[in-house]
Design a protein around this motif. Structure first.
Motif, PDB file in Angstrom:
ATOM      1  N   ILE A 181      48.638  59.082  -5.490  1.00 13.71           N
ATOM      2  CA  ILE A 181      47.505  59.931  -5.153  1.00 13.71           C
ATOM      3  C   ILE A 181      48.013  61.360  -5.221  1.00 13.71           C
ATOM      4  O   ILE A 181      48.898  61.752  -4.451  1.00 13.71           O
ATOM      5  CB  ILE A 181      46.943  59.608  -3.759  1.00 13.71           C
ATOM      6  N   GLY A 182      47.486  62.133  -6.175  1.00 12.86           N
ATOM      7  CA  GLY A 182      48.030  63.455  -6.437  1.00 12.86           C
ATOM      8  C   GLY A 182      47.019  64.563  -6.204  1.00 12.86           C
ATOM      9  O   GLY A 182      45.907  64.520  -6.726  1.00 12.86           O
ATOM     10  N   ALA A 183      47.416  65.564  -5.412  1.00 13.45           N
ATOM     11  CA  ALA A 183      46.593  66.759  -5.183  1.00 13.45           C
ATOM     12  C   ALA A 183      47.289  67.942  -5.837  1.00 13.45           C
ATOM     13  O   ALA A 183      48.347  68.372  -5.387  1.00 13.45           O
ATOM     14  CB  ALA A 183      46.416  66.996  -3.687  1.00 13.45           C
ATOM     15  N   GLY A 184      46.697  68.434  -6.916  1.00 13.45           N
ATOM     16  CA  GLY A 184      47.367  69.457  -7.712  1.00 13.45           C
ATOM     17  C   GLY A 184      46.798  70.846  -7.550  1.00 13.45           C
ATOM     18  O   GLY A 184      46.203  71.194  -6.522  1.00 13.45           O
ATOM     19  N   ALA A 185      46.954  71.644  -8.594  1.00 13.56           N
ATOM     20  CA  ALA A 185      46.580  73.058  -8.569  1.00 13.56           C
ATOM     21  C   ALA A 185      45.069  73.244  -8.553  1.00 13.56           C
ATOM     22  O   ALA A 185      44.303  72.319  -8.800  1.00 13.56           O
ATOM     23  CB  ALA A 185      47.179  73.755  -9.789  1.00 13.56           C
ATOM     24  N   GLY A 186      44.646  74.485  -8.262  1.00  9.16           N
ATOM     25  CA  GLY A 186      43.226  74.773  -8.200  1.00  9.16           C
ATOM     26  C   GLY A 186      42.785  75.891  -9.135  1.00  9.16           C
ATOM     27  O   GLY A 186      42.326  75.662 -10.224  1.00  9.16           O
ATOM     28  N   ASN A 187      42.940  77.144  -8.687  1.00  4.09           N
ATOM     29  CA  ASN A 187      42.413  78.344  -9.361  1.00  4.09           C
ATOM     30  C   ASN A 187      40.884  78.374  -9.374  1.00  4.09           C
ATOM     31  O   ASN A 187      40.242  78.538 -10.420  1.00  4.09           O
ATOM     32  CB  ASN A 187      42.946  78.477 -10.786  1.00  4.09           C
ATOM     33  N   PRO A 188      40.258  78.239  -8.204  1.00  2.00           N
ATOM     34  CA  PRO A 188      38.797  78.142  -8.120  1.00  2.00           C
ATOM     35  C   PRO A 188      38.055  79.421  -8.535  1.00  2.00           C
ATOM     36  O   PRO A 188      38.320  80.497  -8.003  1.00  2.00           O
ATOM     37  CB  PRO A 188      38.558  77.849  -6.635  1.00  2.00           C
ATOM     38  N   PRO A 189      37.100  79.297  -9.456  1.00  2.38           N
ATOM     39  CA  PRO A 189      36.261  80.428  -9.842  1.00  2.38           C
ATOM     40  C   PRO A 189      35.000  80.509  -8.974  1.00  2.38           C
ATOM     41  O   PRO A 189      34.541  79.505  -8.437  1.00  2.38           O
ATOM     42  CB  PRO A 189      35.892  80.094 -11.284  1.00  2.38           C
ATOM     43  N   VAL A 190      34.469  81.709  -8.865  1.00  3.39           N
ATOM     44  CA  VAL A 190      33.200  81.944  -8.169  1.00  3.39           C
ATOM     45  C   VAL A 190      32.270  82.681  -9.119  1.00  3.39           C
ATOM     46  O   VAL A 190      32.689  83.639  -9.783  1.00  3.39           O
ATOM     47  CB  VAL A 190      33.389  82.814  -6.910  1.00  3.39           C
ATOM     48  N   HIS A 247      38.136  88.963 -18.794  1.00  6.03           N
ATOM     49  CA  HIS A 247      38.117  87.541 -18.420  1.00  6.03           C
ATOM     50  C   HIS A 247      39.420  86.812 -18.684  1.00  6.03           C
ATOM     51  O   HIS A 247      39.669  85.745 -18.107  1.00  6.03           O
ATOM     52  CB  HIS A 247      36.983  86.818 -19.149  1.00  6.03           C
ATOM     53  N   ASP A 248      40.285  87.369 -19.550  1.00  6.99           N
ATOM     54  CA  ASP A 248      41.544  86.694 -19.863  1.00  6.99           C
ATOM     55  C   ASP A 248      42.747  87.365 -19.218  1.00  6.99           C
ATOM     56  O   ASP A 248      43.895  87.150 -19.621  1.00  6.99           O
ATOM     57  CB  ASP A 248      41.731  86.609 -21.379  1.00  6.99           C
ATOM     58  N   HIS A 249      42.524  88.183 -18.219  1.00  4.33           N
ATOM     59  CA  HIS A 249      43.605  88.881 -17.525  1.00  4.33           C
ATOM     60  C   HIS A 249      44.481  87.869 -16.774  1.00  4.33           C
ATOM     61  O   HIS A 249      43.983  86.832 -16.310  1.00  4.33           O
ATOM     62  CB  HIS A 249      43.010  89.899 -16.545  1.00  4.33           C
ATOM     63  N   PRO A 250      45.800  88.142 -16.615  1.00  6.52           N
ATOM     64  CA  PRO A 250      46.674  87.209 -15.882  1.00  6.52           C
ATOM     65  C   PRO A 250      46.195  86.884 -14.477  1.00  6.52           C
ATOM     66  O   PRO A 250      46.348  85.745 -14.010  1.00  6.52           O
ATOM     67  CB  PRO A 250      48.020  87.948 -15.843  1.00  6.52           C
ATOM     68  N   PHE A 251      45.605  87.845 -13.781  1.00  6.38           N
ATOM     69  CA  PHE A 251      45.106  87.561 -12.439  1.00  6.38           C
ATOM     70  C   PHE A 251      43.976  86.534 -12.459  1.00  6.38           C
ATOM     71  O   PHE A 251      43.747  85.837 -11.467  1.00  6.38           O
ATOM     72  CB  PHE A 251      44.608  88.844 -11.767  1.00  6.38           C
ATOM     73  N   VAL A 252      43.284  86.421 -13.573  1.00  5.66           N
ATOM     74  CA  VAL A 252      42.211  85.434 -13.720  1.00  5.66           C
ATOM     75  C   VAL A 252      42.773  84.084 -14.128  1.00  5.66           C
ATOM     76  O   VAL A 252      42.403  83.041 -13.572  1.00  5.66           O
ATOM     77  CB  VAL A 252      41.171  85.907 -14.771  1.00  5.66           C
ATOM     78  N   MET A 253      43.696  84.081 -15.053  1.00  4.21           N
ATOM     79  CA  MET A 253      44.149  82.845 -15.682  1.00  4.21           C
ATOM     80  C   MET A 253      45.268  82.126 -14.937  1.00  4.21           C
ATOM     81  O   MET A 253      45.484  80.934 -15.133  1.00  4.21           O
ATOM     82  CB  MET A 253      44.601  83.137 -17.119  1.00  4.21           C
ATOM     83  N   ALA A 293      38.839  79.625 -16.942  1.00  3.36           N
ATOM     84  CA  ALA A 293      39.783  80.012 -15.888  1.00  3.36           C
ATOM     85  C   ALA A 293      40.170  78.824 -15.014  1.00  3.36           C
ATOM     86  O   ALA A 293      41.321  78.714 -14.581  1.00  3.36           O
ATOM     87  CB  ALA A 293      39.177  81.119 -15.029  1.00  3.36           C
ATOM     88  N   GLU A 294      39.236  77.920 -14.770  1.00  2.00           N
ATOM     89  CA  GLU A 294      39.520  76.772 -13.908  1.00  2.00           C
ATOM     90  C   GLU A 294      40.518  75.810 -14.557  1.00  2.00           C
ATOM     91  O   GLU A 294      41.197  75.042 -13.854  1.00  2.00           O
ATOM     92  CB  GLU A 294      38.206  76.041 -13.589  1.00  2.00           C
TER      93      GLU A 294
END
Length: 474
Positions: A242-251, A360-366, A392-393
Motif C-alpha cells: 500500500i503506497g502513498a506517494g507524491a502529490g503536487n496538488p493544483p487549484v 505554467h511550466d515554471h519549476p515552482f509549478v512543475m 502540473a499534477e
C-alpha cells in the motif's frame, strides 16, 4: 524509601501482567526479544518481537480489547500532542509548531478504529454467509519526516485496529521523536493489558533496515508513506504494498468563484505547517479576468508578493539546477520569512506565505517543493486552466481543488484530474477531516489505489459459509 499503597498495587499489577505475557510466549513460539518499549538495537529483533506480539494479540485478545486499547492510545497521545509537536519541530527543523498540534489532534481524534470493520452477512435458502475483515499479520510501515509521529499514530490506530502488529522504519531525521512516540504508545498498550511490542522500530533506521523489513518472510504487507521512489522500491519487494506517494496538488479559481473566500482558504491551506503536507495547495491556476482581484486578496490575507528579481533569488535559493531543477532539501518546510531574510528582504519574519506570478511550466509549478511558496498562473479560459493543472499534477492522482459556483466547471475538472481527493470551495485540508467532514489519515494511497486508508485497508476479507440453510428461522 516508602511506597504508597496505590504504588505497590501498580507494581504488583505490572509484574502479574509481565508474568502472564511470559506464559503466553512460553508455548510453541520462541520468547520475544527484549527491547525498550518497542525500540530495538537491531531490526531483526524488532521484526521478531512484533511478529510474536501479533500472534498473542490474535490469539488472546478480542475486538472489545482492541477498542479499549485504541481508546487508551488516543487519550495518552492527546495528552502529549503539544510535546510531540514541539519535539517534531525541534528535531526535523521543519514546519510550524502550532500547526503540528492540529495535525496530531486530527489523527488522534479522527482516525477510525475497529468500529469500521463491519461484518457482511447473507442468509438464504442455501445457508448463511459471513464476510469479515481479518488481519494480515505483521505489517512493515515506512514513515516520512514531514509527518513522522502523526503517521505513526495514524498507522498504529488503523493497523492494530485490524488485528495486526507493525514494525516501523521511520525517517532518520525524526528517529528520536518517533522512538519517544513509539515508547509512549507501547507503554500505554502494556498498561492497558495488551501485548508488549505490538509496534516496534529499529533505533537506527537506514536503507538496510528497510531492506530487512521488506524482505522478511514474517512481514506480510508493506505500507509506505512518502515519495514515489520509495513506493516504487517497495513495489519491487514481491509483497502486497500500500503506497502513498507524491502529490503536487493544483487549484483552479474560475470567474464564478467567491474570490475573497478562495484567497482566504488557499492562503490558509498553502501556509499550513509551511506546506509540508502532500495534499496542500502547491500551485494556483486562475482565470485572467479575476487574477488581479485574487492576487490582491491573497496579499490582504498576509501573503508576500515576490517581484521578478526576488522570484529569481528565491528560485536560486530553494532549488538546485544540474540539467533539471531539484529541491534544495535544506529549505523544505522552512518559514517564508526566513527565505525573505536570506535574499535580503528584512522586517518580514512573520510572513507565512510567498506568492509569485509565473508561466505554467515554471519549476515552482512543475516540481513539488513542500515549501510556503505558491506560484500563480494566469489562464485565458477554463480549458487552459484544466489542461495546465492536469500537466502540473503529473498523474499522481493525489489531490486537487477548485473554487467555483459553477457545478459543470467543477465536474469537468474533477473528471479530468482523477485525484483521490477533490475539494470544492475549501482548503485541501478539509479533504482529510481538518475542518471538513470525514476521517483523517496520513497515508493517502493513490499509487496503489486504496485511497484514504483506515483499518479496513490493512485487513483481508475472509468468508465463512454455513451450508444447507442452517440457523434460518423461516
Amino acid at each position: 524509601m516508602e511506597f504508597a499503597v496505590n504504588e505497590i498495587s501498580m507494581i504488583v499489577e505490572q509484574v502479574l501482567k509481565n508474568l502472564d505475557l511470559s506464559k503466553v510466549s512460553a508455548g510453541n513460539a520462541p520468547a520475544s526479544p527484549k527491547g525498550d518499549y518497542g525500540v530495538f538495537e537491531n531490526v531483526e529483533d524488532a521484526i521478531e518481537a512484533a511478529y510474536q506480539a501479533q500472534k498473542i494479540y490474535l490469539d488472546k485478545f478480542q475486538v472489545k480489547d482492541r477498542q479499549r486499547i485504541i481508546a487508551a492510545i488516543r487519550k495518552v497521545c492527546r495528552e502529549n500532542a503539544e510535546t510531540l509537536a514541539r519535539m517534531v519541530r525541534e528535531e526535523s527543523k521543519m514546519g510550524r509548531y502550532e500547526d503540528k498540534i492540529q495535525k496530531h489532534l486530527a489523527v488522534i481524534d479522527n482516525t477510525p478504529g475497529p468500529e469500521c470493520l463491519t461484518t457482511d452477512a447473507i442468509s438464504g435458502d442455501s445457508g448463511l454467509m459471513l464476510e469479515e475483515y481479518a488481519p494480515f499479520g505483521l505489517i512493515g510501515a515506512i514513515t516520512p519526516v514531514t509527518n513522522p509521529t502523526e503517521t505513526i499514530i495514524n498507522n498504529t490506530i488503523s493497523m492494530i485496529s485490524g488485528g495486526n502488529s507493525v514494525v516501523f522504519n521511520v525517517h532518520p531525521s525524526a528517529k528520536n521523536v518517533c522512538a519517544y512516540c513509539l515508547r509512549l504508545i507501547n507503554k500505554t498498550i502494556i498498561d492497558n493489558g495488551g501485548p508488549a511490542n505490538l509496534i516496534t522500530m529499529a533505533k537506527e533506521p537506514t536503507m538496510d533496515t528497510v531492506k530487512a523489513i521488506s524482505s522478511s518472510p514474517k512481514v506480510r504487507l508493506m505500507v509506505g508513506t512518502g515519495g514515489m521512489p520509495m513506493v516504487n522500491a517497495l513495489l519491487r519487494s514481491g509483497k502486497k504494498v500500500i503506497g502513498a506517494g507524491a502529490g503536487n496538488p493544483p487549484v483552479i479559481v474560475d470567474n464564478t468563484a467567491d474570490i475573497k473566500k478562495a484567497a482566504k482558504d488557499i492562503y490558509y491551506g498553502a501556509s499550513f505547517d509551511n506546506n509540508l503536507l502532500c495534499l496542500a495547495e502547491k500551485e494556483v491556476f486562475v482565470l485572467d479576468e479575476v487574477a488581479n482581484q485574487f492576487i490582491y486578496n491573497m496579499v490582504e490575507e498576509g501573503a508576500y508578493l515576490l517581484n521578478g528579481v526576488q522570484l529569481e533569488k528565491i528560485l536560486n535559493l530553494v532549488f538546485k539546477f544540474d540539467g533539471k531543477y531539484d529541491v534544495n532539501k535544506k529549505w523544505v518546510g522552512q518559514d517564508a520569512g526566513k527565505m525573505l531574510d536570506a535574499i535580503g528582504v528584512e522586517g518580514k519574519s512573520d510572513t507565512r506565505l510567498l506568492i509569485c506570478e509565473v508561466p505554467h511550466d515554471h519549476p515552482f509549478v512543475m516540481v513539488e517543493q513542500l515549501m510556503p511558496v505558491l506560484p500563480i498562473v494566469r489562464c485565458r479560459n477554463l480549458d487552459e486552466a484544466i489542461e495546465y493543472a492536469y500537466i502540473a499534477e503529473s498523474g499522481n492522482r493525489h489531490t486537487a481543488s477548485m473554487f467555483s459556483k459553477n457545478v459543470d466547471n467543477m465536474t469537468r475538472f474533477a473528471r479530468k484530474i482523477e485525484t483521490t481527493i477533490f475539494v470544492k470551495n475549501g482548503p485541501t485540508l478539509n479533504g482529510v477531516g481538518i475542518g471538513g467532514e470525514g476521517y483523517a489519515t496520513m497515508t493517502i494511497a493513490g499509487p496503489t489505489g486504496e485511497g484514504l486508508t483506515c483499518a479496513k485497508s490493512f485487513t483481508r476479507r475472509r468468508r465463512c459459509m454455513l451450508s444447507d440453510g442452517g440457523l434460518r428461522v423461516i
